[in-house]
Design an enzyme around this catalytic site. Structure first.
Site, mmCIF file in Angstrom:
data_model
loop_
_atom_site.group_PDB
_atom_site.id
_atom_site.type_symbol
_atom_site.label_atom_id
_atom_site.label_comp_id
_atom_site.label_asym_id
_atom_site.label_seq_id
_atom_site.Cartn_x
_atom_site.Cartn_y
_atom_site.Cartn_z
ATOM 1 C CE LYS A 7 -13.948 31.354 70.827
ATOM 2 N NZ LYS A 7 -12.692 32.136 70.324
ATOM 3 N N GLY A 47 -8.034 36.771 63.815
ATOM 4 C CA GLY A 47 -6.466 37.012 63.645
ATOM 5 C C GLY A 47 -6.263 38.376 62.508
ATOM 6 C CB THR A 67 -4.182 38.028 66.909
ATOM 7 O OG1 THR A 67 -4.958 37.035 66.590
ATOM 8 C CG2 THR A 67 -3.086 38.219 65.894
#
Lengths: 260, 67
Positions: free
Chosen positions: A103, A164, A213
């Site tokens: 990634k 997040g 998250t």
């Protein structure tokens, strides 16, 4: 045991049973992380590449809790702010793990963690030339998404909202445009806050959702992991089923004919 | 011999150590890590042949939790 699955996620020729990819950051400990992974049904996790703690070589290691033979590790370049940093990090990751699916994320300003698309494009080119299969975190701009796909990226991973933030899918129009034009998998990476957000991403036609998250910072991460598993499946099924058209006025569900 | 490992100074290491010997010395599991020496990756298969030189800068990394 993996469930029978007629609708797997295929990235770079590899088959994944789950369309949910989860992160391994921000958990209380690796044991909670492993339990959440189990509850989520995911078979791919993102991992970070960092210096070993030389002064404490017996500290718990991720691989002791999540077996890389059973769960695909997707090394990320989180924390990299230049193309060179990202390439250096992933070359080390390839040597540590002996796989080439990665990634790429090249960030810009820590305040919003938006991808630096100029550096991302440059790093993607270097990595692909070096034999990597690149799943790429990117902005929701369909023009950049097309460039990354044309370059040979294995998956296009636009954000739904800042990393997040848990704000949900703020950009359904752009995500939908990217889904429509892209032939490789499109995976929403970042922004999901709760289960309905994951369902929205899947209903837009995304091939998968990546989150960290939303699960790790839930009050009960394991229960949230389970909720996300169902949300991704429900959203996918709704997308495949094809939603009814939106109408401006009511349309009674009971026939009007034969009223007494 | 002096080495810089993960940004820290190690001054009193035996001369002529290989990467493999250093990892054993530091009790680091070879299978779970990767080593970069002066910005070049040291392949795992060459750990026991790669002799370190005074002043080498090493990075030793592994996978940790991340998003």
């Amino acid at each position: 045991m993996p469930e029978t699955n007629n609708d797997p996620l295929i990235v770079a020729g590899r088959t994944f049973n789950s369309r949910l990819i989860i992160g391994t950051g921000k958990y209380k400990d690796y044991a909670e992380n492993a339990a959440a992974l189990d509850a989520s049904g995911a078979d791919m996790v993102t991992v970070a590449v960092r210096r070993v703690n030389i002064s404490n070589p017996t500290a718990p290691m991720l691989a002791d809790f999540i077996d890389p033979k059973k769960t695909t590790y997707l090394p990320n370049t989180a924390g990299c702010f230049t193309g060179e940093d990202a390439v250096r990090t992933l070359r080390l990751a390839r040597e540590a793990g002996d796989w080439n699916l990665v990634k790429l994320e090249v960030l810009s300003d820590p305040k919003h963690l938006y991808p630096d698309m100029e550096e991302t494009l440059r790093a993607a080119k270097l990595l692909i030339a070096d034999g990597f299969e690149v799943m790429v975190y990117c902005s929701d701009d369909p023009v950049f998404a097309r460039k990354l796909e044309d370059m040979g990226c294995a998956a296009i991973m636009p954000l739904g909202a800042p990393i997040g933030s848990g704000l949900g899918i703020q950009n359904p129009v752009n995500i939908r445009l990217i889904v429509e034009q892209t032939k490789v998998p499109v995976i929403v990476d970042a922004g999901v806050g709760t289960a309905s957000d994951a369902a929205v991403a899947m209903e837009l036609g995304c091939d998968g959702v990546l989150m960290n998250t939303a699960i790790a910072e839930a009050k009960d991460p394991i229960l949230m992991a389970k909720a996300m598993k169902h949300a991704v499946k429900a959203g996918r099924a709704a997308y495949l089923a094809g939603r009814m058209p939106r109408k401006k006025y009511a349309d009674p569900s009971s026939p009007l004919a034969g009223l007494i | 011999m002096y080495l810089k490992i993960n940004g820290e100074d190690y001054a009193d290491l035996p001369d002529g150590m290989t990467v493999g010997a250093l990892l054993d010395h530091l009790s680091l599991p070879r299978k779970k890590i990767a080593v970069e020496r002066n910005l070049e990756i040291v392949p795992k298969s060459t750990f026991d042949a790669a002799v370190l030189a005074d002043g080498d800068r090493l990075e030793i990394i592994h996978f940790i939790g991340g998003g």
